[in-house]
Write an enzyme that holds these catalytic residues in place. Structure first.
Site, PDB file in Angstrom:
ATOM      1  N   ARG A  25       0.823  -1.213   0.000  1.00  0.00           N
ATOM      2  CA  ARG A  25       0.000   0.000   0.000  1.00  0.00           C
ATOM      3  C   ARG A  25       0.858   1.264   0.000  1.00  0.00           C
ATOM      4  O   ARG A  25       0.564   2.228   0.720  1.00  0.00           O
ATOM      5  CB  ARG A  25      -0.936   0.032   1.221  1.00  0.00           C
ATOM      6  CG  ARG A  25      -1.965  -1.075   1.255  1.00  0.00           C
ATOM      7  CD  ARG A  25      -3.115  -0.756   0.307  1.00  0.00           C
ATOM      8  NE  ARG A  25      -4.157  -1.765   0.423  1.00  0.00           N
ATOM      9  CZ  ARG A  25      -5.314  -1.568   1.047  1.00  0.00           C
ATOM     10  NH1 ARG A  25      -5.595  -0.420   1.591  1.00  0.00           N
ATOM     11  NH2 ARG A  25      -6.199  -2.527   1.103  1.00  0.00           N
ATOM     12  N   ARG A  29      -3.728   6.759   0.810  1.00  0.00           N
ATOM     13  CA  ARG A  29      -4.275   7.913   1.531  1.00  0.00           C
ATOM     14  C   ARG A  29      -3.312   8.652   2.458  1.00  0.00           C
ATOM     15  O   ARG A  29      -3.616   9.748   2.894  1.00  0.00           O
ATOM     16  CB  ARG A  29      -5.511   7.467   2.335  1.00  0.00           C
ATOM     17  CG  ARG A  29      -6.696   7.179   1.442  1.00  0.00           C
ATOM     18  CD  ARG A  29      -7.838   6.553   2.219  1.00  0.00           C
ATOM     19  NE  ARG A  29      -7.485   5.199   2.607  1.00  0.00           N
ATOM     20  CZ  ARG A  29      -8.266   4.391   3.317  1.00  0.00           C
ATOM     21  NH1 ARG A  29      -9.434   4.815   3.754  1.00  0.00           N
ATOM     22  NH2 ARG A  29      -7.883   3.161   3.609  1.00  0.00           N
ATOM     23  N   ARG A  38      -7.331  11.930  -5.948  1.00  0.00           N
ATOM     24  CA  ARG A  38      -8.591  11.191  -5.775  1.00  0.00           C
ATOM     25  C   ARG A  38      -9.777  12.147  -5.826  1.00  0.00           C
ATOM     26  O   ARG A  38     -10.827  11.837  -6.370  1.00  0.00           O
ATOM     27  CB  ARG A  38      -8.597  10.409  -4.459  1.00  0.00           C
ATOM     28  CG  ARG A  38      -9.731   9.374  -4.424  1.00  0.00           C
ATOM     29  CD  ARG A  38      -9.812   8.633  -3.117  1.00  0.00           C
ATOM     30  NE  ARG A  38     -10.291   9.499  -2.053  1.00  0.00           N
ATOM     31  CZ  ARG A  38     -10.542   9.103  -0.814  1.00  0.00           C
ATOM     32  NH1 ARG A  38     -10.334   7.848  -0.467  1.00  0.00           N
ATOM     33  NH2 ARG A  38     -10.973   9.941   0.092  1.00  0.00           N
ATOM     34  N   ASP A  75      -7.120  -2.603  -7.173  1.00  0.00           N
ATOM     35  CA  ASP A  75      -7.573  -3.232  -5.940  1.00  0.00           C
ATOM     36  C   ASP A  75      -7.904  -4.691  -6.220  1.00  0.00           C
ATOM     37  O   ASP A  75      -8.208  -5.055  -7.361  1.00  0.00           O
ATOM     38  CB  ASP A  75      -8.813  -2.528  -5.369  1.00  0.00           C
ATOM     39  CG  ASP A  75      -9.046  -2.964  -3.932  1.00  0.00           C
ATOM     40  OD1 ASP A  75      -8.305  -2.516  -3.040  1.00  0.00           O
ATOM     41  OD2 ASP A  75      -9.938  -3.794  -3.693  1.00  0.00           O
ATOM     42  N   TYR A 151     -14.847 -11.390   0.801  1.00  0.00           N
ATOM     43  CA  TYR A 151     -15.575 -10.133   0.514  1.00  0.00           C
ATOM     44  C   TYR A 151     -16.805 -10.408  -0.347  1.00  0.00           C
ATOM     45  O   TYR A 151     -17.857  -9.799  -0.163  1.00  0.00           O
ATOM     46  CB  TYR A 151     -14.659  -9.130  -0.200  1.00  0.00           C
ATOM     47  CG  TYR A 151     -13.576  -8.586   0.697  1.00  0.00           C
ATOM     48  CD1 TYR A 151     -13.815  -7.488   1.529  1.00  0.00           C
ATOM     49  CD2 TYR A 151     -12.325  -9.173   0.747  1.00  0.00           C
ATOM     50  CE1 TYR A 151     -12.829  -6.995   2.368  1.00  0.00           C
ATOM     51  CE2 TYR A 151     -11.326  -8.691   1.587  1.00  0.00           C
ATOM     52  CZ  TYR A 151     -11.581  -7.606   2.396  1.00  0.00           C
ATOM     53  OH  TYR A 151     -10.610  -7.127   3.232  1.00  0.00           O
TER      54      TYR A 151
HETATM   55  O1  1CP Z   1       0.369   0.564  -3.234  1.00  0.00           O
HETATM   56  C1  1CP Z   1      -0.487  -0.330  -3.245  1.00  0.00           C
HETATM   57  O2  1CP Z   1      -0.323  -1.407  -2.678  1.00  0.00           O
HETATM   58  C2  1CP Z   1      -1.750   0.049  -3.954  1.00  0.00           C
HETATM   59  C3  1CP Z   1      -2.571  -1.001  -4.598  1.00  0.00           C
HETATM   60  C4  1CP Z   1      -3.527  -1.753  -3.669  1.00  0.00           C
HETATM   61  C5  1CP Z   1      -3.427  -3.103  -3.294  1.00  0.00           C
HETATM   62  C6  1CP Z   1      -2.274  -4.061  -3.583  1.00  0.00           C
HETATM   63  C7  1CP Z   1      -4.737  -1.261  -3.118  1.00  0.00           C
HETATM   64  C8  1CP Z   1      -5.243   0.115  -3.240  1.00  0.00           C
HETATM   65  N1  1CP Z   1      -5.388  -2.313  -2.500  1.00  0.00           N
HETATM   66  C9  1CP Z   1      -4.611  -3.428  -2.574  1.00  0.00           C
HETATM   67  C10 1CP Z   1      -4.918  -4.766  -2.084  1.00  0.00           C
HETATM   68  C11 1CP Z   1      -6.091  -5.003  -1.194  1.00  0.00           C
HETATM   69  N2  1CP Z   1      -7.331  -4.409  -1.227  1.00  0.00           N
HETATM   70  C12 1CP Z   1      -6.118  -6.011  -0.182  1.00  0.00           C
HETATM   71  C13 1CP Z   1      -4.994  -6.968   0.100  1.00  0.00           C
HETATM   72  C14 1CP Z   1      -3.898  -6.362   0.904  1.00  0.00           C
HETATM   73  C15 1CP Z   1      -4.271  -5.838   2.275  1.00  0.00           C
HETATM   74  O3  1CP Z   1      -4.718  -6.620   3.113  1.00  0.00           O
HETATM   75  O4  1CP Z   1      -4.100  -4.615   2.464  1.00  0.00           O
HETATM   76  C16 1CP Z   1      -7.390  -5.987   0.422  1.00  0.00           C
HETATM   77  C17 1CP Z   1      -7.894  -6.849   1.547  1.00  0.00           C
HETATM   78  C18 1CP Z   1      -8.155  -4.970  -0.237  1.00  0.00           C
HETATM   79  C19 1CP Z   1      -9.566  -4.622   0.026  1.00  0.00           C
HETATM   80  C20 1CP Z   1      -9.700  -3.175   0.329  1.00  0.00           C
HETATM   81  N3  1CP Z   1      -9.607  -2.193  -0.604  1.00  0.00           N
HETATM   82  C21 1CP Z   1      -9.887  -2.567   1.592  1.00  0.00           C
HETATM   83  C22 1CP Z   1      -9.872  -3.280   2.926  1.00  0.00           C
HETATM   84  C23 1CP Z   1     -11.202  -3.480   3.515  1.00  0.00           C
HETATM   85  C24 1CP Z   1     -11.086  -4.251   4.824  1.00  0.00           C
HETATM   86  O5  1CP Z   1     -11.689  -5.310   4.936  1.00  0.00           O
HETATM   87  O6  1CP Z   1     -10.370  -3.797   5.743  1.00  0.00           O
HETATM   88  C25 1CP Z   1      -9.966  -1.182   1.381  1.00  0.00           C
HETATM   89  C26 1CP Z   1     -10.236  -0.103   2.394  1.00  0.00           C
HETATM   90  C27 1CP Z   1      -9.745  -0.960  -0.011  1.00  0.00           C
HETATM   91  C28 1CP Z   1      -9.653   0.348  -0.731  1.00  0.00           C
HETATM   92  C29 1CP Z   1      -8.298   0.702  -1.226  1.00  0.00           C
HETATM   93  N4  1CP Z   1      -7.484  -0.109  -2.022  1.00  0.00           N
HETATM   94  C30 1CP Z   1      -6.328   0.560  -2.353  1.00  0.00           C
HETATM   95  C31 1CP Z   1      -6.423   1.882  -1.751  1.00  0.00           C
HETATM   96  C32 1CP Z   1      -5.393   2.964  -1.903  1.00  0.00           C
HETATM   97  C33 1CP Z   1      -7.639   1.942  -1.060  1.00  0.00           C
HETATM   98  C34 1CP Z   1      -8.173   3.142  -0.320  1.00  0.00           C
HETATM   99  C35 1CP Z   1      -9.163   3.785  -1.202  1.00  0.00           C
HETATM  100  C36 1CP Z   1      -9.364   5.243  -0.923  1.00  0.00           C
HETATM  101  O7  1CP Z   1     -10.176   5.550  -0.050  1.00  0.00           O
HETATM  102  O8  1CP Z   1      -8.757   6.080  -1.603  1.00  0.00           O
END
Ligand code: 1CP
Length: 346
Positions: A25, A29, A38, A75, A151
């Protein structure tokens, strides 16, 4: 030393002159420039499906910290969306999907239009190959089927993944059908990313740790093993990093059974155990606690050095044990990056 990029050298267990690093990540944010982009893009999903914006956001952390790898900005949940499931990201609430928790609903998903839906992501990967610095490695990724299914079945994130675990126990055939579809979709998705220029693949199994051991074999090991077999038919040498978060003492079995090239380790594994029991099997990536990156100061710096001192003798990539959280001060990321870059391998 070879002429390989540093990150690829570490993944091949070749000697390196410093420890490569990147952060899960690393785009997101905690960076003000991300929040700014964004806002103008409209929403998180608008960023993911706009190659212009997704490339820009992927590059943002590299400009600040010169990591050794860039990870595609997208994502894990674009895959269920491409299979026809409704997905939204609500402000402050995370992902919301319309649950697919019955045979009928699962049968309603399909691969028709799958690659068309994901075309902007493929275009982003394609453009990133030319946009990142020459010494930086491009990582493509997907969620592992188990984590994505948690999910899809529940419709949102949960601390215990109860809906998917229950479905797997109560209607195993139905759940197996969903997992088979995810294996096929994820394999094709990753193969396309490789064809478009991804040099390394990471499979995120964030919720693997909550499975009992027989279920861990069935839902965390088996699907990942199949995906890796599918990828390796035409791409036998592509490095694949597995992240079975929370797998604990099951990491060695996961490595042997799935055929991953390397593993990302979470924060809970004892460093000396990793050195003695995992590094002899494969390269390791990890595992600073993302909350220490929030805390900063001497405690953070001491732990970064402990990790480096313990693991830099074997094939190692410095990373976190899970993703960067939004409240992380960017200066702390700068400080850790500096320590890792200047660290002398003993
Ligand atoms: O730099 C990077 O890694 C960016 C790319 C990336 C990756 C590899 C994002 C962007 N998401 C992910 C993977 C991801 N997404 C996972 C696996 C890794 C981990 O556990 O962190 C999971 C479970 C998700 C699902 C997800 N997407 C969640 C989690 C929900 C929960 O159950 O806690 C959330 C909040 C997101 C949104 C998301 N994905 C990525 C970003 C930057 C964001 C935030 C979005 C925003 O509000 O701008």
């Amino acid at each position: 030393m070879t002429n390989d990029k540093l990150f690829l050298s570490a993944l091949k267990s070749n000697p390196v002159n410093r420890i490569p690093f990147w952060y899960m990540r690393q785009a997101g944010r905690y960076l003000p420039e991300y929040m700014e982009r964004r806002k103008t893009a409209g929403s998180f999903l608008d960023l993911c499906y706009s190659p212009d914006f997704a490339v820009e956001v992927t590059l943002q952390p590299l400009k600040r910290y010169q990591m050794d790898a860039a990870i595609l900005f997208s994502d894990i949940l674009v895959v269920p969306q491409a299979l026809g499931q409704h997905l939204e990201f609500r402000q402050g609430e995370g992902p919301v999907l319309t649950p697919v928790d019955t045979a009928n609903k699962i049968n309603g998903l399909s691969m028709e239009g799958f690659h068309e839906h994901l075309a902007p992501v493929y275009e982003t990967v394609n453009r990133l190959g030319a946009a990142i610095p020459e010494t930086t490695t491009l990582i493509g990724f997907a969620g592992a089927p188990w984590t994505v299914a948690t999910y899809m079945v529940q419709g949102h994130g949960s601390p215990d993944q109860a809906a998917a675990r229950s479905l797997a126990f109560q209607e195993e055939d139905v759940f197996q059908g969903l997992m088979d579809l995810l294996v096929k979709a994820t394999s094709e998705y990753l193969i396309k990313q490789i064809e478009k220029g991804a040099e390394v693949i990471q499979l995120f199994d964030t919720w693997a740790g909550n499975l009992p051991d027989d279920q861990f074999r069935k839902w965390a090991i088996e699907p990942v093993k199949k995906i890796i077999e599918n990828i390796r038919v035409n791409h036998p040498d592509i490095p694949i990093i597995g992240f079975p978060r929370g797998a604990g003492c099951r990491y060695p079995e996961y490595i042997r059974a799935t055929g991953v090239t390397a593993v990302s380790i979470d924060t809970t594994l004892p460093l000396d155990w990793v050195r003695d029991h995992i590094q002899p099997l494969c390269p390791v990536q990890g595992n600073l606690d993302p909350l220490l990156l929030v805390a900063g100061g001497p405690q953070m710096e001491k732990r970064v050095l402990e990790i480096l001192d313990c693991l830099s003798g074997g094939p190692f990539i410095f990373n976190l044990g899970h993703g960067i959280v939004p409240q992380t001060p960017p200066e702390h990321v700068a400080r850790v990056s500096e320590i890792v870059r200047e660290y002398q391998i003993k």
